[in-house]
Design a protein around this motif. Sequence first.
Motif, PDB file in Angstrom:
ATOM      1  N   VAL A 333      37.160  36.913  27.475  1.00 25.48           N
ATOM      2  CA  VAL A 333      37.798  38.246  26.917  1.00 25.48           C
ATOM      3  C   VAL A 333      38.990  38.299  27.267  1.00 25.48           C
ATOM      4  N   CYS A 334      39.676  39.209  26.485  1.00 27.49           N
ATOM      5  CA  CYS A 334      41.258  39.185  26.324  1.00 27.49           C
ATOM      6  C   CYS A 334      41.816  40.158  27.434  1.00 27.49           C
ATOM      7  N   GLU A 335      41.164  39.653  28.854  1.00 24.70           N
ATOM      8  CA  GLU A 335      41.654  40.476  29.872  1.00 24.70           C
ATOM      9  C   GLU A 335      41.789  39.430  31.184  1.00 24.70           C
ATOM     10  N   SER A 336      42.784  39.777  32.096  1.00 23.70           N
ATOM     11  CA  SER A 336      42.805  38.880  33.219  1.00 23.70           C
ATOM     12  C   SER A 336      41.612  39.140  34.215  1.00 23.70           C
ATOM     13  N   ALA A 337      41.164  40.335  34.196  1.00 25.11           N
ATOM     14  CA  ALA A 337      39.991  40.650  34.825  1.00 25.11           C
ATOM     15  C   ALA A 337      38.674  39.817  34.690  1.00 25.11           C
ATOM     16  N   ASP A 338      38.821  39.446  33.516  1.00 24.50           N
ATOM     17  CA  ASP A 338      37.751  38.487  32.929  1.00 24.50           C
ATOM     18  C   ASP A 338      37.509  37.184  33.539  1.00 24.50           C
ATOM     19  N   ARG A 339      37.282  37.210  34.748  1.00 21.77           N
ATOM     20  CA  ARG A 339      37.047  36.035  35.570  1.00 21.77           C
ATOM     21  C   ARG A 339      35.945  36.150  36.591  1.00 21.77           C
ATOM     22  N   PHE A 340      34.853  35.114  36.421  1.00 20.20           N
ATOM     23  CA  PHE A 340      33.541  35.373  37.337  1.00 20.20           C
ATOM     24  C   PHE A 340      33.995  35.164  38.789  1.00 20.20           C
ATOM     25  N   ASP A 341      34.941  33.969  38.993  1.00 17.48           N
ATOM     26  CA  ASP A 341      34.996  33.511  40.413  1.00 17.48           C
ATOM     27  C   ASP A 341      36.447  32.734  40.529  1.00 17.48           C
ATOM     28  N   GLU A 342      36.905  32.700  41.466  1.00 16.00           N
ATOM     29  CA  GLU A 342      38.055  31.813  42.022  1.00 16.00           C
ATOM     30  C   GLU A 342      37.687  30.607  42.684  1.00 16.00           C
ATOM     31  N   ALA A 343      38.425  29.500  42.669  1.00 16.52           N
ATOM     32  CA  ALA A 343      38.053  28.550  43.627  1.00 16.52           C
ATOM     33  C   ALA A 343      36.521  28.102  43.798  1.00 16.52           C
ATOM     34  N   VAL A 344      36.005  27.923  42.516  1.00 12.18           N
ATOM     35  CA  VAL A 344      34.445  27.658  42.865  1.00 12.18           C
ATOM     36  C   VAL A 344      34.458  26.197  43.035  1.00 12.18           C
TER      37      VAL A 344
END
Length: 385
Positions: A333-344
Motif C-alpha cells: 500500500v502507498c503509505e509508509s505506515a504500511d509496515r508489519f514490522d521492522e528488523a524481523v
Amino acid sequence: MQLARFINAFKRLETPFYFYDLDILDQTLRLYTKLIRKYGYHAHYAMKANANPQILEIIHRAGLGADCVSGNEVQLALDLGFDPDTIIYAGVGKTDKEIRMSLQGDIFSFNCESVPEIKVINDLAAQMGKKAGISLRLNPDIDAKTNKHITTGRAKDKFGISGKDLTEALEVINSCENVKFLGLHMHIGSQITDMDVFEKLCKKMNTFQKWFEQKNINVEHINMGGGLAIDYEKPIENLISPFETYFETIHHNLEVRKGQKVHFEPGRTLVGQCGFLISRVLFVKKGKEKEFVILDAGMNDLIRPALYNVRHAIYNLTSESSKNKTYDVVGPVCESADRFDEAVKMKETSRGDLLVICSAGAYGQVMGMRYNQKELAQAYYSPDL
Ligand code: LLP
C-alpha cells in the motif's frame, strides 16, 4: 509449527488470505467454558473481534451469548440464532435506527454510556410499546496499562458514565417508565496483561455496588467486560491466555451477592490465536540501509501494526534456507505506515515464499478494508482446507 501440515494446501491458494485453525478455537473455547461453568459466570462473545459466521456459529454452539457494538452486529447475532436474552449492546453512539432494531429484537441489555442515551432509549421503547433492559456502563477511571489506543476506562476516555453523573442517571431511570435497570458494566480496555488491573476493577465494582445498595437498589447483573491479553510475542508457545489466573483474580476480588449474575465479554482471547494471515513475498528489495520483504498483504488486510504500532510474530513458512537474515516486512500500500514490522529475524527469504503473520484472528480480517481498491482477503478454515 502447527501450520506445517497445511503448507501444501496454502501453496495452491491465491494470497493473501486468512486461515483459521478451528482446533485452536475449539481448544480455547473448551477451557474458557469449563471455567465459566466452574464459577457459574455468563459469557458473551465480543463479536467485534471477529464476526465471520463460521466462527460465530462455533462460539454460539459453545453456549456463549453475544456482545455487540452496532445494530448490524445485533442483527447478525439474531440471524445466527443467538438467544436475544444473551445479547448485549454497548457503544457510546447508538443511532435511533440501531436502538429500534435492538428493541425489535428484544435483546437482554442496552449498556448505556451516557445519561441522554437512557432518555432516548426510553422514548423509543415507549413509541414501540416495549420495556428496554438497561445496564449502566461505568467509567471507573482506571488505567488499564495497555496500548493508549485501546484503553477505555480512564476519566479522559469517551466511554462509560462517570461516578459524578450516577445520581443523575438514577433520577432519569426512576422517571423513565420504559426502561428497566438490570445492573452495572465496566470494560476498561483491551490486551491487558497485568492482573492487578483486574483486581482494581473488581474493587471499583465493589464500591459502586455498595453505592447502589445504600439506595436499596438491586444490582442483579454485574458485567466485567473483556480485555484479557493474548501473547503476540510467543503465540506458538502460549496459544491460550491465562484464563485460570484471570478467573481466580475475579473470584477472589469481586464481591458477588446472592442471586447476582456475573457476566464477561471476551473477544481477543477467544479468537486471536486461531487466525493467521498468509501472504506471498512479491519482492525482496535491498534499500540503502535496510532490506525489505514486500508482501502481497498490506495494512488493508491487517491494520493493527500501522494503527497501533504493535507487533505480530512473523515467520517464513516455505524457505528452505539454513541462513537467517533481518528484514523490514512491508505491504504494497502507498503509505509508509504500511509496515508489519521492522528488523524481523527470519529465514533467508525470496520471491514466492509464503509468510505467516500470527495472532491475526482478533481485530484482523474484521478491520480489513478496500483501500487502494485491494480485494478483501478470503478466509479458509481447517479442517475444510
Ligand atoms: N466489551 C466491550 C464493551 C468492548 O468495547 C470490547 C472491545 C470488548 C468487550 C472485548 O475486548 P477484548 O476481550 O477483545 O479485549 N481493535 C483493537 C481492539 C479494540 C477493542 C474494542 N473493544 C485491537 O486491534 O487491538
